[in-house]
Enzyme design. Structure first.
Site, short mmCIF file in Angstrom:
data_model
loop_
_atom_site.label_atom_id
_atom_site.label_comp_id
_atom_site.label_asym_id
_atom_site.label_seq_id
_atom_site.Cartn_x
_atom_site.Cartn_y
_atom_site.Cartn_z
N ASP A 90 -1.03 6.93 2.79
CA ASP A 90 0.03 7.01 3.80
C ASP A 90 -0.53 6.79 5.20
O ASP A 90 0.20 6.39 6.10
CB ASP A 90 0.71 8.38 3.71
CG ASP A 90 1.93 8.48 4.61
OD1 ASP A 90 2.82 7.61 4.48
OD2 ASP A 90 1.98 9.38 5.45
N VAL B 85 0.83 -1.21 0.00
CA VAL B 85 0.00 0.00 0.00
C VAL B 85 0.86 1.25 0.00
O VAL B 85 0.55 2.24 -0.67
CB VAL B 85 -0.96 -0.02 1.21
CG1 VAL B 85 -1.66 1.32 1.37
CG2 VAL B 85 -1.98 -1.13 1.05
N ASP C 152 7.69 8.86 1.60
CA ASP C 152 7.17 10.18 1.95
C ASP C 152 8.02 11.29 1.33
O ASP C 152 7.49 12.28 0.82
CB ASP C 152 7.15 10.36 3.47
CG ASP C 152 6.05 9.57 4.14
OD1 ASP C 152 5.18 9.03 3.43
OD2 ASP C 152 6.06 9.47 5.39
N ASP D 7 -1.31 2.56 5.54
CA ASP D 7 -0.28 1.53 5.72
C ASP D 7 0.05 1.31 7.19
O ASP D 7 0.28 0.18 7.63
CB ASP D 7 0.99 1.85 4.91
CG ASP D 7 1.54 3.24 5.21
OD1 ASP D 7 1.06 3.90 6.15
OD2 ASP D 7 2.47 3.66 4.49
N GLY D 8 0.04 2.40 7.98
CA GLY D 8 0.26 2.24 9.41
C GLY D 8 -0.86 1.49 10.08
O GLY D 8 -0.63 0.65 10.96
#
Length: 206
Positions: A66, A31, A91, A69-70
């Site tokens: 962004d 991702v 990033d 994914d975490g």
């Protein structure tokens, strides 16, 4: 700052969505790469062509990867140190493409050198802000926080770009120069934090 205040509310929808993506077989690294490639391609396609509003909408959608994914790493329990390195590297690539493509538009298409200068400061500020934190942490110091972290940078520049694409006058110029000033101040903030952390480490060691 937005990372602190908005984290709880955003997590309410990112955690279930992240868990769903894990169940269908995607990984956080996949991702991260998909979101980066798509956001870079969108920025490089739309902004240099002067399609600022459409570009803002498309880039914003892919930049939200962004956040996912975490959430996927936490939901799947497969967070890794390499994943953090990959995420941080992607990033920086996305930041460079966003500000670089707007810089190209300002100088080549709009022929607006003052705006181009402001965007160049924003581009350098974004990279240096992240570098100061990474370098400080590599030396065992702390350099977090600041007025213009990544979330604030994106909100300011994308709101300004989108409204400019809709024909609102001066808003992009204001957004860019406010962000340029905040970025420079944030670099100073992080350098100061690293200096304080270094002094504290020296005191503790004695």
């Amino acid at each position: 700052m937005l990372n602190i205040f908005a984290r709880a509310s955003i997590s309410r929808w990112t955690h279930p969505l992240g868990a769903a993506l894990v169940r269908v077989g995607l990984t956080p690294n996949m991702v991260t790469i998909i979101g980066t490639v798509a956001s870079v391609a969108s920025a490089l396609w739309f902004f240099p062509r002067g399609e600022l509003f459409v570009g803002t909408v498309v880039v914003t959608v892919f930049l939200l990867f962004d956040v996912l994914d975490g959430a996927m790493a936490r939901a799947g329990g497969n967070a890794s140190e390499f994943g953090g390195v990959l995420d941080a590297s992607c990033d920086r690539i996305a930041d460079g493409a966003l500000f670089g493509s707007l810089l190209w538009w300002a100088l080549v298409v709009a022929d607006d050198r003052p705006l181009g200068l402001g965007l160049l400061i924003c581009l350098v500020g974004a990279q240096v802000t992240s570098y100061v934190k990474a370098r400080a942490e590599a030396n065992g110091l702390h350099a977090d926080g600041g007025l213009a972290e990544r979330a604030e940078r994106f909100v300011l520049i994308l709101v300004g770009t989108g409204l400019h694409g809709l024909g609102v006058p001066y808003v992009l110029d204001v957004a860019v120069w406010v962000l340029a000033a905040l970025s420079a101040f944030t670099v100073v903030q992080r350098l100061h934090a690293a200096s304080v952390s270094s002094d504290q480490a020296g005191t503790n060691s004695t």
